[in-house]
Design a protein around this motif. Structure first.
Motif, short mmCIF file in Angstrom:
data_model
loop_
_atom_site.label_atom_id
_atom_site.label_comp_id
_atom_site.label_asym_id
_atom_site.label_seq_id
_atom_site.Cartn_x
_atom_site.Cartn_y
_atom_site.Cartn_z
N ASP A 281 -8.65 -28.43 -7.53
CA ASP A 281 -7.85 -29.41 -6.80
C ASP A 281 -8.76 -30.56 -6.40
O ASP A 281 -9.88 -30.34 -5.94
N ASP A 282 -8.29 -31.81 -6.58
CA ASP A 282 -9.11 -32.96 -6.24
C ASP A 282 -9.04 -33.32 -4.75
O ASP A 282 -9.79 -34.19 -4.29
N GLU A 283 -8.18 -32.67 -3.99
CA GLU A 283 -8.11 -32.90 -2.54
C GLU A 283 -9.17 -32.02 -1.88
O GLU A 283 -8.95 -30.86 -1.55
N ARG A 284 -10.35 -32.59 -1.67
CA ARG A 284 -11.52 -31.82 -1.26
C ARG A 284 -11.31 -31.09 0.05
O ARG A 284 -11.64 -29.90 0.17
N GLU A 285 -10.81 -31.77 1.07
CA GLU A 285 -10.64 -31.13 2.37
C GLU A 285 -9.66 -29.97 2.29
O GLU A 285 -9.89 -28.89 2.84
N GLN A 288 -11.29 -26.95 0.24
CA GLN A 288 -12.35 -26.30 1.00
C GLN A 288 -11.77 -25.44 2.12
O GLN A 288 -12.22 -24.31 2.35
N ILE A 303 -14.99 -23.39 -6.42
CA ILE A 303 -14.17 -24.60 -6.36
C ILE A 303 -14.57 -25.57 -7.46
O ILE A 303 -15.75 -25.78 -7.72
N TYR A 305 -13.37 -29.66 -8.50
CA TYR A 305 -12.60 -30.77 -7.93
C TYR A 305 -11.88 -31.60 -8.98
O TYR A 305 -11.22 -32.57 -8.65
N ASP A 306 -11.99 -31.23 -10.23
CA ASP A 306 -11.25 -31.93 -11.29
C ASP A 306 -11.15 -31.03 -12.51
O ASP A 306 -11.83 -30.00 -12.61
#
Length: 402
Positions: A281-285, A288, A303, A305-306
């Protein structure tokens, strides 16, 4: 009933020497692949994952799965069972499982200088040689505590194959094999029995989620707890109850090891919860936070991120379950789903998106997604979905193993 073990550096003329040694002695060849196959049948862990235990670099997911430690426990048990046959040449990493107290084993090391090995290897294999050396150094350090994998004190004979030819090497091994010192004795057979019992105990503890050191001497068992624990007496009682049920155990004592007072806390492992989970998922917050919340439920995750990073990670390490967003820059989730299911269909993929629609849901399910969930998602719903995906994976492995 004697056993020869051969541990070697890569490209030391080992294939020729081992092949001719088998012909000369009539002994059976037992390789790491055979041991891994037997360990896989015992454990249900796929053989390719069992074999990863030999690598210096652990899986991204190992902090959560402890699969390397479990694989080593089953490899040890497989070696202990195979050793009862005798008259074999055991080659590779697994040779270092055998304790020195089993004296009817002739331990051989084949080594040569790097220039010789590079010359023997196919062109462009320099990196493979160094990688193999790294793996073997890491393995020997773990098994013996020695920094040097070619330390002469670990072996009965160290043969520099760049200086001694194949035939001379074989003659040297056979001469030493046919000595009285390598004949099985009562003490050596008792040591083998202790080794087999140690392996069984290690497996029994592993299956209950415990990681402790095990030493066995004539059926007397010593368990060493290396990590701190809040209720030591309760843990000691639980460990004793597990071990005392095993046939051949005469007594059990527990002790704390030298690392017991460090900050690392003892934690019993839960092997039913998914632990090889990749969150993409590119929505880091968001991702995490999701990883932290899953960890509180005993579900470990890595994780990405892309999409590109996720596919790159899959080339080196394979998760059991992926949680995949659809809308990402670059390679989107739909394309990741399509590629993964085409190349690694056994991975169960749960779509978790805030941007999809009914058409997307239908497409994802047709491509092989396990489930399609919308953000925001109730963490209990996601956890239950992940457990169902994990149950499907476990059932499939059981069916493949039967």
């Amino acid at each position: 009933m004697s056993v020869i073990t051969v541990f070697n550096a890569l490209h030391c003329n080992e294939e020729l020497i081992i092949s001719q040694l088998i012909d000369k002695t009539g002994y059976r060849l037992v390789s790491d692949n055979e041991v891994s196959g037997l360990a896989s049948k015992m454990s249900g862990i796929p053989p390719e994952r069992i074999s990863r235990a030999f690598a210096a670099k652990a899986s991204l997911f190992n902090p959560f799965t402890h699969e390397k430690e479990r694989s080593i426990a089953y490899l040890r048990q497989a070696v202990a069972e195979i050793l009862t046959e005798g008259n074999m040449v055991l080659t590779g990493f697994c040779s270092h499982f055998i304790p020195a107290s089993i004296s009817h084993v002739l331990r051989i090391c084949l080594i040569a200088d790097m220039a010789f090995r590079v010359k023997q290897a196919p062109s462009g294999q320099d990196k493979a040689i160094h990688k193999n050396d790294e793996d073997k150094a890491s393995w020997v350090l773990r098994m013996t505590g020695r920094q040097d994998p070619w330390d002469p004190s670990l072996y009965d004979i160290v043969i520099p194959t760049d200086k001694i030819g194949a035939q001379e090497s074989i003659n040297l091994i056979v001469r030493n094999l046919n000595t009285e010192v390598l004949a099985p004795t009562e003490a050596s057979q008792a040591a083998l029995a202790d080794f087999r019992l140690q392996a069984k105990i290690q497996i029994a503890l592993t299956l209950e989620g415990h990681e402790v050191s095990v030493v066995v001497k004539e059926g007397a068992v010593t368990l060493t707890i290396e990590k701190n624990v809040l209720m030591l007496n309760r843990l000691e009682q639980e460990l004793k109850e597990i071990v005392e049920k095993i046939e051949g155990v005469r007594s059990v004592v527990t002790e704390v090891g030298k690392n017991f007072h460090q900050a690392d806390i003892y934690r019993k492992l839960d092997f039913q919860a998914p632990a090889r989970v990749l969150l993409v998922d590119d929505e880091r917050e968001f991702v995490q936070t999701l990883s932290e919340r899953l960890l509180l439920r005993d579900m470990g995750s890595a994780i990405a991120y892309d999409g590109e990073s996720a596919l790159e990670m899959l080339r080196e390490d394979e998760p059991d379950v992926m949680i995949l967003d659809l809308k990402m820059p670059g390679i989107d989730g739909m394309e990741v789903l399509r590629r993964v299911k085409a190349s690694q269909p056994e991975i169960e993929i749960i779509i978790l998106t805030g941007h999809g629609n009914e058409t997307d849901r239908e497409t994802c399910m047709q491509l092989g997604a396990f489930a399609y969930l919308q953000k925001p998602v109730d963490i209990d719903v996601l956890s239950e979905t992940m457990k169902q995906a994990n149950e499907k994976i476990m059932l499939r492995r059981q069916q493949q193993g039967s």
